[in-house]
Design a protein around this motif. Structure first.
Motif: not given
Length: 359
Positions: A23-44
């Motif tokens: 659960m602790a590691v899933y929580t870290l993955a959850f925040f990493a996924h959020i960061a991916e959606w927030l800071f990522g952009s459309r692919s080339k």
């Protein structure tokens, strides 16, 4: 206390530690996924497709000038589409959650790596739980939940390994897994115990394992159906000349096109439906061995059949021209709602022969 009992108790404690660790590691993955959606952009690829089509209008796209020996030829840019269904909107597939810049891709790789690590830890928790009770870990709702979430993540990672464009599933999947595990360790937790005599059968491994796997795949289909409804509304708004909000645009433009999401949901539901049929048949055979009758209108049996009928209606509707799209999607969500009630509601709130394990 005998040595065997002490060993089993230690294994149960290790299992609990592993589940909490996952659960602790899933929580870290959850925040990493959020960061991916927030800071990522459309692919080339998506950006190029949009530029070539001028956001879907090939007539507005600039021409291509090609230098040839003795003269110059002017060619019209082709209309770029990616897996768009015939007769529907020609919308390029987005890159999923993966961004086209280094920062977005970095967070995406971190999220997937953490998800793999959490999956392995949770699998270890399920395995040690099984060793502690010396049986399959499917004797109560707590064990169902930790096994179900493990299988659901395994299905997601398996699709990624097969190079399927399902990275967008990561965030909703990890969110629901955390909720599922939180419910398991707080409300549904049951100490290790042995099964009632009726469950001592090899059919436990056949019937319950297929039911859990079907539920995990049905869940993937339900998430893709929800994403389809959002993306379809987004595309409809663009088509009608509307302007979606910045957040909606940032998120939804990265998803596959609505037609691709629709086809993906249909394919996963259709692929697992025969296995769900087998699950019901296997349960009936097991009931005949355990209770002397194949069908007794037990609440679990009834709702399993209702779920089967609901998915059969969805698959039939999806294959019928007049019911494709949103109408069929609503049926798919209704069918998954039946499965959820069968999984939680019947086991917790309804009394029957399948209530022997409590929660």
């Amino acid at each position: 206390m005998t040595l065997a009992a002490a060993t089993n108790e230690n294994l149960a404690s290790i299992s609990n530690v592993l589940i909490y660790s996952s659960m602790a590691v899933y929580t870290l993955a959850f925040f990493a996924h959020i960061a991916e959606w927030l800071f990522g952009s459309r692919s080339k690829v998506a950006k190029t497709a949009a530029a070539l089509t001028a956001e879907g209008d090939a007539k507005q796209a600039p021409a291509v000038t090609v230098n040839k020996a003795g003269g110059t030829a002017v060619l019209e840019r082709p209309k770029v589409t990616v897996r768009a269904a015939s007769g529907q909107r020609d919308v390029p597939d987005g890159p999923g959650a993966a961004g086209g810049d280094e920062q977005g891709d970095l967070y995406g790789r971190i999220a997937i790596s953490l998800t793999v690590l959490a999956f392995l830890i949770e699998f270890g928790g399920v395995l040690t739980r099984a060793l502690s009770v010396e049986r399959a870990p499917w004797g109560n709702m707590y064990e169902f939940n930790i096994t179900f979430s493990t299988v659901a993540v395994g299905v997601y990672l398996g699709l990624l390994a097969l190079k399927k464009n399902v990275r967008w599933l990561g965030l909703p999947l990890i969110t629901s897994v955390l909720l599922d595990l939180g419910l398991a360790v707080t409300v549904l937790y049951t100490a290790s115990d042995q099964l009632v005599p009726a469950l001592h059968s090899y059919w436990l491994y056949i019937h319950v394992s297929t039911a859990i796997f079907c539920g995990a795949v049905f869940y993937v289909g339900a998430v893709s159906t929800v994403m389809y409804l959002f993306k379809d509304s987004y595309e409809s708004k663009l088509q009608s000349g509307g302007t979606p909000g910045t957040f909606a645009t940032s998120v939804l433009e990265r998803l596959p096109s609505s037609s691709s999401l629709d086809k993906f949901a249909y394919r996963v539901n259709a692929a697992v439906f025969p296995l769900w049929t087998f699950t019901i048949i296997a349960g009936a055979i097991w009931a005949g061995d355990a209770w002397g009758r194949y069908w007794g209108w037990d609440p679990k049996e009834v709702w399993s059949f209702i779920t089967w009928v609901a998915y059969a209606c969805y698959l039939h509707a999806r294959a019928t021209a007049g019911w494709k799209g949103r109408k069929a999607a609503y049926l798919a969500l209704l069918a998954f709602g039946c499965w959820l009630f069968n999984y939680y509601g019947v086991n917790i709130f309804v009394s029957g022969k399948h209530s022997y394990a409590g929660v």
